[in-house]
Design a protein around this motif. Structure first.
Motif, short mmCIF file in Angstrom:
data_model
loop_
_atom_site.label_atom_id
_atom_site.label_comp_id
_atom_site.label_asym_id
_atom_site.label_seq_id
_atom_site.Cartn_x
_atom_site.Cartn_y
_atom_site.Cartn_z
N UNK A 106 11.27 -19.89 0.52
CA UNK A 106 12.12 -19.12 1.58
C UNK A 106 12.06 -17.58 1.21
N UNK A 107 11.71 -16.77 2.10
CA UNK A 107 11.65 -15.43 1.90
C UNK A 107 12.42 -14.71 3.16
N UNK A 108 13.46 -13.78 2.59
CA UNK A 108 14.22 -12.78 3.65
C UNK A 108 13.87 -11.51 3.22
N UNK A 109 13.38 -10.49 4.11
CA UNK A 109 13.08 -9.36 3.67
C UNK A 109 13.30 -8.45 4.84
N UNK A 110 13.84 -7.22 4.79
CA UNK A 110 14.44 -6.46 5.73
C UNK A 110 14.38 -5.01 5.44
N UNK A 111 13.73 -4.07 6.12
CA UNK A 111 13.65 -2.49 5.62
C UNK A 111 13.83 -1.55 7.04
N UNK A 112 14.60 -0.64 7.00
CA UNK A 112 14.58 0.16 7.89
C UNK A 112 13.34 1.08 8.20
N UNK A 164 0.83 -1.22 0.03
CA UNK A 164 -0.05 -0.02 0.11
C UNK A 164 0.93 1.23 -0.03
N UNK A 165 2.21 0.93 0.27
CA UNK A 165 3.18 2.28 0.23
C UNK A 165 4.50 1.84 -0.35
N UNK A 166 5.06 2.65 -0.76
CA UNK A 166 6.65 2.20 -1.18
C UNK A 166 7.34 1.64 -0.26
N UNK A 167 8.06 0.39 -0.49
CA UNK A 167 8.97 -0.05 0.36
C UNK A 167 10.39 -0.17 -0.18
N UNK A 168 11.62 -0.07 0.59
CA UNK A 168 12.80 -0.06 0.25
C UNK A 168 13.52 -0.82 1.32
N UNK A 169 14.50 -1.70 0.88
CA UNK A 169 15.42 -2.46 1.81
C UNK A 169 16.04 -3.66 1.01
N UNK A 170 16.35 -4.74 1.80
CA UNK A 170 17.08 -5.73 1.25
C UNK A 170 16.32 -7.24 1.31
N UNK A 171 16.35 -7.89 0.20
CA UNK A 171 15.60 -9.25 0.57
C UNK A 171 16.26 -10.29 -0.37
N UNK A 172 15.95 -11.62 0.01
CA UNK A 172 16.38 -12.61 -0.78
C UNK A 172 15.17 -13.62 -0.86
N UNK A 173 14.86 -13.97 -2.17
CA UNK A 173 13.59 -14.68 -2.80
C UNK A 173 14.24 -15.87 -3.08
N UNK A 174 13.94 -17.21 -2.36
CA UNK A 174 14.13 -18.75 -2.85
C UNK A 174 15.67 -18.69 -3.06
N UNK A 175 16.51 -17.86 -2.47
CA UNK A 175 17.86 -18.05 -2.40
C UNK A 175 18.70 -17.37 -1.27
#
Length: 254
Positions: A67-73, A35-46
């Motif tokens: 597997x999903x890794x996602x991180x945002x400040x 619903x809003x813009x998101x910026x960060x770091x992620x890893x999808x299926x790897x």
């Protein structure tokens, strides 16, 4: 504050605009709408982590077990729907992650779901929205949507930096994109599923929402700081989007 509603086999969660870090795999298929813009770091299926910039109203369908890794400040408001097993065929969930943009039904259903969850609407109305969202997984973006992606990030930054100004007209935004107004309008709608005017209004009420939550500024000042001509103008659009008046929302939040 995460809001979650369980209706039968479905679970719908409204995730707030806040820092986050998630790591793991969902046991169910999921449909997520930014619903809003998101910026960060992620890893999808790897295990390879890369920077991401997810623009508003992007829909992601993720199959169970991926597997999903996602991180945002900073994070960004996000709607997440967990699907029951028997919804897989209806939602066209595949073994890979599907990203869709520019769907008007997605935007309409997601905003309706947000309003229902914030306003505490009855379960019947929310169940209808959930059913709509469960059917909205679509193929990859069209060529027109891919072209629209090229202008989107810069225009969103421009809008965010000038929300308090009355100059955010279609003509102004088109000139900044070096496009004719009609061409810019078509490209914007192809990417986001709403018009530039609707998007600017959404960002203004979202900024007002944050100020209501985190400051004690008078509502009239918040309205002016967010680009509304009058407090009543803010109140009308705020209630239409969230189901509550600004004053009631502030009281509820606290």
């Amino acid at each position: 504050m995460i809001r979650t509603v369980d209706l039968g086999p479905f679970r719908l969660s409204l995730l707030p605009s806040a820092p986050y870090c998630v790591h793991g795999a969902s046991p169910t298929d999921t449909v997520g709408i930014a619903l809003e813009r998101q910026r960060g770091v992620h890893a999808i299926a790897s295990d390879r982590r890369v920077d991401f910039d997810t623009l508003p109203y992007t829909l992601a369908v993720t199959p169970a077990g991926m597997a999903v890794y996602s991180e945002s400040d900073v994070g960004g408001e996000y709607l997440l729907l967990s699907l029951p097993t028997d919804a897989r065929d209806k939602a066209a969930v595949t073994s890979t992650r599907c990203i869709t943009t520019g769907s008007k039904p997605v935007v309409a259903a997601a905003r309706q779901a947000r309003r229902a969850m914030l306003a505490g609407s009855d379960a019947t109305g929310l169940a209808l929205v959930i059913e709509q969202l469960a059917l909205l997984a679509q193929p990859a973006p069209t060529a027109a949507q891919r072209r629209a992606l090229q202008i989107a990030p810069q225009i969103l930054d421009l809008i965010e930096d000038h929300l308090a100004l009355p100059s955010l007209t279609l003509a102004f935004l088109a000139s900044q994109s070096q496009l004719r107004p009609l061409d810019f309008l078509r490209a914007f709608v192809a990417r986001f599923g709403i018009t530039p005017h609707q998007y600017v209004l959404e960002r203004r009420i979202q900024r007002a929402r944050r100020l209501l939550q985190h400051t004690r500024l008078p509502i009239a000042q918040i309205a002016a700081d967010c680009g509304f001509a009058q407090q009543s103008h803010l109140g009308m659009h705020f209630r239409r989007a969230f189901g509550l008046t600004p004053d009631r929302y502030r009281q509820f939040w606290r």
